[in-house]
Scaffold this motif. Structure first.
Motif, PDB file in Angstrom:
ATOM      1  N   THR A   1      68.272  99.707 123.011  1.00 47.75           N
ATOM      2  CA  THR A   1      67.603 100.355 121.891  1.00 47.75           C
ATOM      3  C   THR A   1      66.842 101.591 122.344  1.00 47.75           C
ATOM      4  O   THR A   1      66.463 101.716 123.517  1.00 47.75           O
ATOM      5  N   THR A   2      66.609 102.492 121.422  1.00 46.77           N
ATOM      6  CA  THR A   2      65.809 103.684 121.682  1.00 46.77           C
ATOM      7  C   THR A   2      64.611 103.773 120.746  1.00 46.77           C
ATOM      8  O   THR A   2      63.905 104.779 120.737  1.00 46.77           O
ATOM      9  N   MET A   3      64.360 102.708 119.987  1.00 48.75           N
ATOM     10  CA  MET A   3      63.239 102.713 119.051  1.00 48.75           C
ATOM     11  C   MET A   3      61.920 102.610 119.802  1.00 48.75           C
ATOM     12  O   MET A   3      61.772 101.786 120.699  1.00 48.75           O
ATOM     13  N   MET A   4      60.969 103.422 119.410  1.00 46.02           N
ATOM     14  CA  MET A   4      59.606 103.326 119.932  1.00 46.02           C
ATOM     15  C   MET A   4      58.781 102.519 118.931  1.00 46.02           C
ATOM     16  O   MET A   4      58.357 103.009 117.902  1.00 46.02           O
ATOM     17  N   GLY A   5      58.562 101.294 119.263  1.00 45.57           N
ATOM     18  CA  GLY A   5      57.832 100.403 118.359  1.00 45.57           C
ATOM     19  C   GLY A   5      58.492  99.049 118.341  1.00 45.57           C
ATOM     20  O   GLY A   5      59.582  98.858 118.909  1.00 45.57           O
ATOM     21  N   ASN A   6      57.842  98.096 117.712  1.00 48.35           N
ATOM     22  CA  ASN A   6      58.351  96.735 117.658  1.00 48.35           C
ATOM     23  C   ASN A   6      58.524  96.291 116.212  1.00 48.35           C
ATOM     24  O   ASN A   6      57.758  96.679 115.331  1.00 48.35           O
ATOM     25  N   GLY A   7      59.541  95.481 115.988  1.00 50.78           N
ATOM     26  CA  GLY A   7      59.769  94.942 114.659  1.00 50.78           C
ATOM     27  C   GLY A   7      60.726  95.779 113.835  1.00 50.78           C
ATOM     28  O   GLY A   7      61.312  96.768 114.299  1.00 50.78           O
ATOM     29  N   ASP A   8      60.883  95.370 112.592  1.00 53.29           N
ATOM     30  CA  ASP A   8      61.735  96.103 111.656  1.00 53.29           C
ATOM     31  C   ASP A   8      61.194  97.521 111.486  1.00 53.29           C
ATOM     32  O   ASP A   8      60.019  97.693 111.124  1.00 53.29           O
ATOM     33  N   PRO A   9      61.996  98.551 111.727  1.00 57.32           N
ATOM     34  CA  PRO A   9      61.488  99.923 111.633  1.00 57.32           C
ATOM     35  C   PRO A   9      60.957 100.296 110.256  1.00 57.32           C
ATOM     36  O   PRO A   9      60.126 101.211 110.142  1.00 57.32           O
ATOM     37  N   LEU A  10      61.406  99.597 109.209  1.00 53.19           N
ATOM     38  CA  LEU A  10      61.037  99.987 107.843  1.00 53.19           C
ATOM     39  C   LEU A  10      59.831  99.233 107.294  1.00 53.19           C
ATOM     40  O   LEU A  10      59.357  99.555 106.201  1.00 53.19           O
ATOM     41  N   THR A  11      59.318  98.226 108.039  1.00 49.27           N
ATOM     42  CA  THR A  11      58.166  97.465 107.532  1.00 49.27           C
ATOM     43  C   THR A  11      57.081  97.365 108.605  1.00 49.27           C
ATOM     44  O   THR A  11      56.689  96.260 108.991  1.00 49.27           O
TER      45      THR A  11
ATOM     46  N   ALA B   1      60.142 105.006 113.240  1.00 48.81           N
ATOM     47  CA  ALA B   1      59.916 105.432 114.628  1.00 48.81           C
ATOM     48  C   ALA B   1      61.197 105.321 115.441  1.00 48.81           C
ATOM     49  O   ALA B   1      61.278 104.602 116.436  1.00 48.81           O
ATOM     50  N   VAL B   2      62.233 106.037 114.990  1.00 49.22           N
ATOM     51  CA  VAL B   2      63.518 106.047 115.687  1.00 49.22           C
ATOM     52  C   VAL B   2      63.901 107.495 115.988  1.00 49.22           C
ATOM     53  O   VAL B   2      63.389 108.420 115.347  1.00 49.22           O
TER      54      VAL B   2
END
Length: 790
Positions: free
Chosen positions: A303-313, A331-332
């Motif tokens: 993954t390259t997402m900065m953050g945890n959990g569902d990106p939309l919530t 945060a993608v």
């Protein structure tokens, strides 16, 4: 005959007639009946009561419960008596159970059972949100039901995930002046072992990459860190509009992409360097499937997402009533990203132009690494085409419980994620198979009539690989219950990165329990055992010693690399992870997140006897037993004070010149840490006075201990990072794989000298403000231990 639960030896001195469920018995001089090889000699034989009961009954917890001053009972007091009576009855019934759990764990843990589970779990690709992933969730639930666990539930969440286009693979292409493609990267990894051609194997991709076509020159940026991009700036190599080539390393790929995106890069390529993943060479005999090293076509997904959990919530669970932010606010990355094998990287680097890269930026390919921009032949151009897309999917956590006999509302949680990028032979299935063996062992104990004092909760998390999605959504949904009732969360992401030594990352509160378990587990390395180190702990101390405390093992800090993150850094629930490390001169799991991370890799190449799986499973089960069974939760409170003292020393050493400008604030923080350390030592000394026959006193003591890590939470979050609340430990802002102590202060001080003068003024105010917050919270934590309201 009387037996000590911890060392299981008979008490030979007649005066010691009390059964100590704490597992440690002391005489009035403070000497213990266990904890030393000379067990019988530790007893004084002078008589007197056990130091755990009957001594100094006016312990520190009397100020919570109060002392009797009259004969009239209020309704509240009557209710308290009834509750205490029911708890005492449960204790009496529970205490009659035989203390045979460690023996069952050590004798009955089965490598064959773990291997069978591992084979099933790795039989097909099971990327999060796919049908195979759902089937595995149902299979895990079925195993737990068959094992006799009390409750088993599948908990669904509708979340945003990311997938490649299976018909159009992502590619990097090089074209000549006529527009003809002269070279193109491979979109898929080459199967090398039976089963690796499974139709469920996805093309190579990085999750949450933006879709698009990028045309531009290639620039080599080493590990993609802030300092690497600064080097390029200093040498007039611009990355704006370019395709940045970054080497996979110890830095989280999301941080690498973010650093490139902040500087205007058009896209990012993430490649494995053979110097890291194939140090013996790239011939067939040097690499998988004959060794654990990466073959030329291996590509690391992730993954390259900065953050945890569902990106939309963010901050809230992705349940039916959830508000979902627009996807462009998530945060993608906003630029295309793609992994490359080292065979593809070799072509690109072999044709790069520009100045020669620094010596430390050179790698394992037999060529000279250059910075760019662009290729040596001016007519050649590069373009990156990425078809990765985001999509909504339903994922399932599986949560099972063994109800506690005395305190069913206190939870000791064990967890591991279930999803994998492809087969997941090591990450995560080695640990999933181990967790299923832990639960099987406890199922056997249930059949014998045993129950833990506190409830055990087994958690199989969904979509961890995308950004700890399943565990984060669950903790967001049940925040209130977990903060009030969770004792600890015990995570294992994977069993090994190598077979050099056991190590753990953990809250200081859990250090003692982990060390205690490691001392009981036989060494899985026969060479180490033959060298006079018979236990897991012995090799741990020998190969990963604590640099400040000879004779003690080293613990690592908790970053954000697995499902413990939200428990520890947001909810303040003490957490741990543990695994086997690679040797200092060897790469850590070179085939991580590749097609070749298979059952064959885990079972045949790393652990043919399943000895390392068994040893870690035993350790995991024993730590859970100590925390769920003992009357007083065995937290290492005094070690937390030691940890804070040393962390502050490290902070002062690293930022000494800057901290000279904050002597007043630093003085307050030093005093707070000293106050906490004294309170922690006094608390630990006072635990011997807790009357274990007084159920409410035991409960009160445990409630204080459970509050301790929570006391370090700032409801406003860290400066600039409201999604992390723990001011003592948090993931590094520059590399979320790793942990920083006093992370908020480190974030603010790290680049302060490089800011323009006006921004420095603002930053210094933030530093002083956060100093005050940290100082206040550490004082508050000391107050938790002293139980002083004012």
């Amino acid at each position: 005959m009387n037996v000590c639960d911890t060392c299981t030896q008979n008490w030979k001195s007649p005066p010691f007639t009390l059964h100590c469920r704490r597992g440690v018995v002391e005489d009035n001089s403070g000497r213990q009946c266990c904890g030393s090889e000379a067990h019988p000699d530790r007893l004084s034989g002078k008589g007197g009561d056990c130091g755990c009961t009957g001594v100094n009954r006016k312990h520190p917890w009397t100020k919570i419960m109060g002392e009797g001053k009259g004969t009239v009972l209020s309704i509240a007091a009557v209710f308290q008596v009834l509750v205490a009576t029911s708890v005492i009855l449960a204790v009496v019934l529970w205490s009659k159970q035989p203390p045979d759990v460690p023996a069952v764990v050590l004798e009955k843990c089965s490598g064959d059972a773990i291997s069978a589970s591992l084979r099933h779990l790795t039989s097909e690709p099971h990327t999060a949100g796919t049908e195979a992933d759902t089937q595995q969730a149902q299979w895990v639930a079925e195993q737990w039901r068959d094992q006799g666990l009390d409750t088993v539930n599948l908990v669904p969440y509708d979340v945003l995930l990311s997938y490649p286009d299976t018909d159009k693979t992502n590619t990097l292409s090089v074209k000549n002046g006529s527009g003809h493609v002269v070279w193109e990267s491979q979109g898929r990894q080459t199967p090398l072992w039976p089963g690796e051609d499974h139709p469920g194997v996805l093309p190579s991709f990085n999750a949450y990459s933006a879709r698009g076509l990028v045309q531009g020159p290639v620039v080599y940026a080493f590990l993609g860190r802030d300092e690497d991009f600064r080097y390029l700036d200093d040498h007039n190599v611009s990355v704006s509009g370019s395709i940045v080539l970054v080497r996979y390393g110890d830095v989280f790929r999301g941080n690498q992409v973010l650093e490139a995106e902040k500087r205007g890069a058009g896209g990012v390529l993430l490649f494995l360097d053979p110097g890291t993943v194939s140090p013996e060479g790239s011939y067939d005999n040097d690499t998988y499937p004959n060794t654990v090293f990466a073959p030329p076509h291996a590509a690391q997904l992730g993954t390259t997402m900065m953050g945890n959990g569902d990106p939309l919530t963010p901050f809230y669970p992705s349940i039916e009533s959830a508000f979902r932010i627009p996807e462009d606010e998530a945060a993608v990355p906003k630029i295309p990203v793609q992994p490359l094998s080292y065979s593809d990287a070799a072509f690109l680097l072999g044709h790069m132009g520009g100045p020669v890269a620094p010596k430390e930026w050179q790698g394992g390919l037999n060529l000279v690494y250059r910075l760019g921009p662009g290729l040596q032949e001016p007519s050649l151009t590069t373009s990156l085409s990425v078809h990765t897309h985001n999509a909504n999917a339903t994922v399932y956590n599986v949560v099972a419980t063994i109800r506690g006999a005395v305190e069913p509302d206190r939870y000791v949680l064990l967890g591991n994620h279930r999803d994998a990028w492809i087969f997941g032979g090591v990450d995560p299935s080695s640990a999933t198979a181990s967790m299923l063996e832990v639960s099987r062992l406890y199922g056997l104990l249930l059949q014998k009539g045993w129950r833990p004092r506190r409830s055990l909760v087994f958690c199989s998390w969904a979509a961890e690989e995308y950004g700890l999605v399943g565990s984060t959504e669950w903790t967001e949904q049940f925040t209130t219950v977990l903060q009030g009732r969770a004792v600890a969360y015990l995570n294992v992401d994977m069993v090994f990165e190598g077979t050099y030594s056991f190590i753990s990352m953990a809250s200081p509160l859990l250090w003692g329990a982990i060390v205690r378990a490691a001392r009981m587990v036989p060494n899985p390395d026969p060479k180490e055992a033959a060298a006079g180190r018979p236990t897991l702990h012995d090799t741990w101390v020998h190969r990963h010693p604590n640099p400040r405390h000879p004779g003690r093992p080293k613990f690592l800090g908790l970053g954000s690399g697995s499902d413990f993150a939200t428990f520890q850094h947001v909810l303040g629930i003490p957490c741990m992870d543990m695994y086997y490390t690679a040797a200092p001169d060897a790469p850590s799991l070179p085939l991580y997140h590749t097609l070749y991370e298979t059952f064959h890799l885990a079972r045949q190449l790393y652990d043919p006897d399943m000895a390392y799986h068994v040893a870690l499973t035993r350790t995991w089960a024993l730590v859970a037993y100590f925390l769920s069974h003992e009357d007083v939760i065995p937290f290492s409170v005094s070690l937390y004070g030691e940890f804070l003292t040393e962390a502050l020393q490290d902070l002062e050493e690293e930022y000494s010149s800057l901290l000279n400008q904050t002597q007043t604030e630093l003085g307050y923080l030093r005093a707070a840490v000293s106050t906490f350390s004294v309170a922690a030592k006094n608390w630990t000394a006072g635990l011997a006075s807790v009357d274990l026959e007084d159920a409410m006193a035991v409960r009160a003591a445990n409630d204080v201990q459970m509050m301790l890590d929570r006391a370090f939470l700032d409801p406003r979050g860290l400066p600039g990072r409201p999604h992390f609340n723990h001011v003592v430990m948090a993931p590094s802002n520059s590399n979320t794989y790793t942990s920083d102590s006093f992370a908020g202060l480190q974030d603010l001080l790290h680049d302060l000298p490089d800011l323009p003068p006006k921004e420095q003024v603002t930053r210094w105010r933030q530093v002083r403000e956060h100093f005050a917050a940290v100082t206040h919270l550490i004082r508050a934590a000391a107050g938790v231990l002293t139980q002083e309201i004012w």
